[in-house]
Design an enzyme around this catalytic site. Sequence first.
Site, PDB file in Angstrom:
ATOM      1  N   CYS A 171      -2.621 179.862  55.318  1.00 20.20           N
ATOM      2  CA  CYS A 171      -3.551 178.889  54.745  1.00 20.20           C
ATOM      3  C   CYS A 171      -4.350 179.430  53.563  1.00 20.20           C
ATOM      4  CB  CYS A 171      -4.483 178.364  55.832  1.00 20.20           C
ATOM      5  SG  CYS A 171      -3.584 177.593  57.193  1.00 20.20           S
ATOM      6  N   HIS A 310     -13.702 177.028  53.595  1.00 22.04           N
ATOM      7  CA  HIS A 310     -12.450 176.812  54.321  1.00 22.04           C
ATOM      8  C   HIS A 310     -12.700 175.783  55.422  1.00 22.04           C
ATOM      9  CE1 HIS A 310      -8.381 177.784  55.331  1.00 22.04           C
ATOM     10  NE2 HIS A 310      -8.676 178.210  56.546  1.00 22.04           N
ATOM     11  N   GLU A 321     -17.356 182.013  59.117  1.00 21.42           N
ATOM     12  CA  GLU A 321     -17.508 181.735  57.687  1.00 21.42           C
ATOM     13  C   GLU A 321     -18.984 181.609  57.321  1.00 21.42           C
ATOM     14  OE1 GLU A 321     -15.302 179.197  54.184  1.00 21.42           O
ATOM     15  OE2 GLU A 321     -15.116 178.485  56.253  1.00 21.42           O
ATOM     16  N   HIS A 349      -6.408 169.356  57.097  1.00 19.88           N
ATOM     17  CA  HIS A 349      -6.120 170.746  56.716  1.00 19.88           C
ATOM     18  C   HIS A 349      -4.681 170.811  56.237  1.00 19.88           C
ATOM     19  CE1 HIS A 349      -5.949 174.904  56.316  1.00 19.88           C
ATOM     20  NE2 HIS A 349      -6.172 175.317  57.548  1.00 19.88           N
TER      21      HIS A 349
END
Length: 422
Positions: A171, A310, A321, A349
Amino acid sequence: MADEKRRVVVTGLGVISGCGTNPDDFFQACLEGKSSLGKVQRFDASAYPCQIASEVHDFNPEDYFVNPKNVKSNDRFTHFAVASARMALKDAGLGDTPETLQNADRVGVMVGTAFGGAETFEQETLKLAKKPERPKVSPFTIPALLGNTASGVIGIECGCKGPNYGVTSACASATHAIGEAMGMIADGHADVMIAGGTEATITPLIFAGFCAMKAMNTDYNDNPTGASRPFDAGRGGFVMGEGAGVVVLESLESALARGAKIYCEAVGYGATCDAHHITTPAPEGRGLAAAMEMACKSFDKSQVHYINAHGTSTQYNDKFETMAIKTVFGEHATSKKLVVSSTKCVTGHTLGAAGGLEAVVLAKAIHGDVVPPTINYETPDPECDLDYVPNSKREMTVQAGLSTSLGFGGHNAAILFKKYEA
């Protein structure tokens, strides 16, 4: 002077997404918080724990290919890539065919993907399994499933003869591709790079795999638009999307020489590995923090006003994160001058394409001084305590911004864009 790095700017944008098949419609959907998530229609997902996704509808790949035969011989992920690349080249005013592309020898392509031709792989494997005594598959099987094919076919369709290869880091693929492409221009190997990511993984096998990992949200099959809720205390997994996002990167010298429109300047890139776990981020987001530090090297962090995170809506990602952002930005992270949002609640996503879509969001946010919201933010999580621009867009000065990506394998990537100033 020979070692001096060239400045890199963004001059074109291209998007194929469930929430828009051009950059303007796509970004407007992000600003309005108009989720594209719905019931899976590409296959029968009724027996799957997760039955929802963001799918691209009303898309005809033949509208974007010079040679219609190339549509049949390529996978859906390549269709998305060619469409978004051609769109970005037109936006940049560079020409988008072998006959019209300017300075083709100096134009390269770097488009990432996590899975490549997943649909082709599944279809041809099933065909083989059905009649093993007659082992026949399409002669296009191998090139159609290769991850680098998207970059290669863009080169063929548009005439790009500069540096050209694919990037695969799960990703983080698209963000790595953009960062590496920046270096190609800064170091003088190309004047223009088409960079980003593409993915088409709404298939039975990929869905089953992520369901088996318990990575996708299974609680909102009857309310798809509420399923992706990054940083919310009730988050319960990601929701898959598909599509492609591409930016045209160009040397400032080239852009100025032809009077190009400039969205923003690309000024930083960081890439690290957690060396921790195949799927779980390093504790406290240490690897991502290191990548962001690398991207912000020699840059005044107080001028970073927006982070497109993200933000996958998974427990570990959003928590770590947040911790990484606070590690890198200190007091600035909790000031009113730095905001964070995740647009995956609108786009889904898109895995290897995510960083490409989000680079388009970042460029438009900086260019237009407006930040898209994190929708479905209802219940604050004490461990996610930053300003996530909850539920409504925010008009504000965005002098500079980061886009961050993490990938299975421990891959971390971050890119830094800022307002262009002569």
